[in-house]
Structure formats: structure tokens, C-alpha cells
Design an enzyme around this catalytic site. Structure first.
Site, PDB file in Angstrom:
ATOM      1  N   ASP A 185       0.852  -1.192   0.000  1.00  0.00           N
ATOM      2  CA  ASP A 185       0.000   0.000   0.000  1.00  0.00           C
ATOM      3  C   ASP A 185       0.888   1.243   0.000  1.00  0.00           C
ATOM      4  OD1 ASP A 185      -3.218   0.544   0.964  1.00  0.00           O
ATOM      5  OD2 ASP A 185      -1.806   2.217   1.036  1.00  0.00           O
TER       6      ASP A 185
ATOM      7  N   VAL B 151     -11.056   2.800  -3.739  1.00  0.00           N
ATOM      8  CA  VAL B 151     -10.703   2.242  -5.052  1.00  0.00           C
ATOM      9  C   VAL B 151     -11.703   1.129  -5.367  1.00  0.00           C
ATOM     10  CG1 VAL B 151      -8.949   1.093  -6.428  1.00  0.00           C
ATOM     11  CG2 VAL B 151      -8.266   2.813  -4.740  1.00  0.00           C
TER      12      VAL B 151
ATOM     13  N   HIS C 130     -10.417  -5.365  -3.019  1.00  0.00           N
ATOM     14  CA  HIS C 130      -9.069  -5.589  -2.499  1.00  0.00           C
ATOM     15  C   HIS C 130      -9.155  -5.905  -1.023  1.00  0.00           C
ATOM     16  CE1 HIS C 130     -10.033  -1.295  -2.349  1.00  0.00           C
ATOM     17  NE2 HIS C 130      -9.361  -1.265  -1.219  1.00  0.00           N
TER      18      HIS C 130
HETATM   19  P1  AMP Z   1      -9.782   1.488   0.212  1.00  0.00           P
HETATM   20  O1  AMP Z   1      -9.942   2.763   0.982  1.00  0.00           O
HETATM   21  O2  AMP Z   1     -10.169   0.261   0.984  1.00  0.00           O
HETATM   22  O3  AMP Z   1     -10.450   1.555  -1.155  1.00  0.00           O
HETATM   23  O4  AMP Z   1      -8.223   1.308  -0.008  1.00  0.00           O
HETATM   24  C1  AMP Z   1      -7.540   1.826  -1.098  1.00  0.00           C
HETATM   25  C2  AMP Z   1      -6.073   1.746  -0.757  1.00  0.00           C
HETATM   26  O5  AMP Z   1      -5.324   1.877  -1.947  1.00  0.00           O
HETATM   27  C3  AMP Z   1      -5.586   2.827   0.204  1.00  0.00           C
HETATM   28  O6  AMP Z   1      -5.048   2.225   1.380  1.00  0.00           O
HETATM   29  C4  AMP Z   1      -4.513   3.554  -0.600  1.00  0.00           C
HETATM   30  O7  AMP Z   1      -3.414   3.962   0.178  1.00  0.00           O
HETATM   31  C5  AMP Z   1      -4.127   2.509  -1.629  1.00  0.00           C
HETATM   32  N1  AMP Z   1      -3.562   3.008  -2.876  1.00  0.00           N
HETATM   33  C6  AMP Z   1      -4.062   3.967  -3.682  1.00  0.00           C
HETATM   34  N2  AMP Z   1      -3.285   4.147  -4.767  1.00  0.00           N
HETATM   35  C7  AMP Z   1      -2.255   3.267  -4.637  1.00  0.00           C
HETATM   36  C8  AMP Z   1      -1.119   2.970  -5.428  1.00  0.00           C
HETATM   37  N3  AMP Z   1      -0.856   3.607  -6.576  1.00  0.00           N
HETATM   38  N4  AMP Z   1      -0.261   2.005  -4.998  1.00  0.00           N
HETATM   39  C9  AMP Z   1      -0.511   1.356  -3.832  1.00  0.00           C
HETATM   40  N5  AMP Z   1      -1.578   1.597  -3.049  1.00  0.00           N
HETATM   41  C10 AMP Z   1      -2.439   2.541  -3.436  1.00  0.00           C
END
Ligand code: AMP
Length: 113
Positions: free
Chosen positions: A29, A95, A99
Site C-alpha cells: 500500500d 478504489v 481488495h
Molecule cells: P480502500 O480505501 O479500501 O479503497 O483502499 C484503497 C487503498 O489503496 C488505500 O489504502 C490507498 O493507500 C491505496 N492506494 C491507492 N493508490 C495506490 C497505489 N498507486 N499504490 C498502492 N496503493 C495505493
């Protein structure tokens, strides 16, 4: 709709990948909430848990098998860790490609959030 995770899966943007097989990708992350914070994602684009179908039954098993393997590889299996999956607005999903957050490397403070 394709998200940033599809771009990571397709190697269009970089990520620190820790596990990959034909169905699952796992990477660090970008904004870690624990010493170890890995995102485990299916390569198939599924926006939310609400969109899972019968045909995805095996895929979810694949994801959990991957989580167990990653935890062992990273040395946190015995100490323990947490797996979180957020859904939609109230769940805090940002996102829209399902996940699983794998969090570990320290004793996590709260039980639920
Ligand atoms: P959620 O809030 O459950 O949708 O989690 C989305 C996660 O994606 C968050 O913890 C972000 O820090 C992570 N995230 C967003 N963009 C990236 C990226 N380019 N690479 C790695 N993690 C990411």
C-alpha cells in the site's frame, strides 16, 4: 471501469509487488497504516463485494490462500495480522476494484476499526 489497480496489474504504473499468480496480485500500500500493509487484489475487475458472483467463489479462495502465503513469506503469520475489505461509502472504499488489506508487523490497537 478500470481503476488504478488495473494499471498496476498491467504494469502501467509502478508498485512494489510481493506476490503474483495468474489470478491474484499483491503489492505494498502506498500509504501504509501498519509496518506491513499489503493490498491483495484479484486480476479480474470486480468493483465491490456487492458485485461478486457465484463464478467468483473460487477466486475468493485464491485470495485467502495468497494472503496466508504472503503472511508466511513476510514472517508475520505466527504473530498474527488483520485482513480488511472495505465496501462502498460507509465502508470507506476509495478504489472500486475489490481488495483485501493485509495489515501486520505490530499489535494492532483496535478490534474492529
Ligand atoms: P480502500 O480505501 O479500501 O479503497 O483502499 C484503497 C487503498 O489503496 C488505500 O489504502 C490507498 O493507500 C491505496 N492506494 C491507492 N493508490 C495506490 C497505489 N498507486 N499504490 C498502492 N496503493 C495505493
Amino acid at each position: 471501469m478500470a481503476t488504478i489497480f488495473t494499471k498496476i496489474i498491467n504494469r502501467e504504473i509502478p508498485a512494489t509487488i510481493v506476490f503474483e499468480n495468474d489470478k491474484v496480485l499483491a503489492f505494498k500500500d502506498i500509504n501504509p497504516q501498519a509496518p506491513i500493509h499489503i493490498l491483495v487484489v484479484p486480476k479480474k475487475e470486480i468493483p465491490t463485494i456487492n458485485d461478486l458472483k457465484e463464478e467468483d467463489r473460487e477466486l475468493i479462495g485464491e485470495i485467502y490462500l495468497a494472503i496466508g502465503k504472503i503472511a508466511k513469506d513476510l514472517g508475520i503469520a505466527d504473530q498474527g495480522y488483520r485482513v480488511i475489505s472495505n465496501c462502498n461509502e460507509y465502508g470507506g472504499q476509495e478504489v472500486f476494484h475489490i481488495h483485501f488489506h493485509l495489515l501486520g508487523g505490530k499489535k494492532l490497537e483496535t478490534k474492529i476499526v
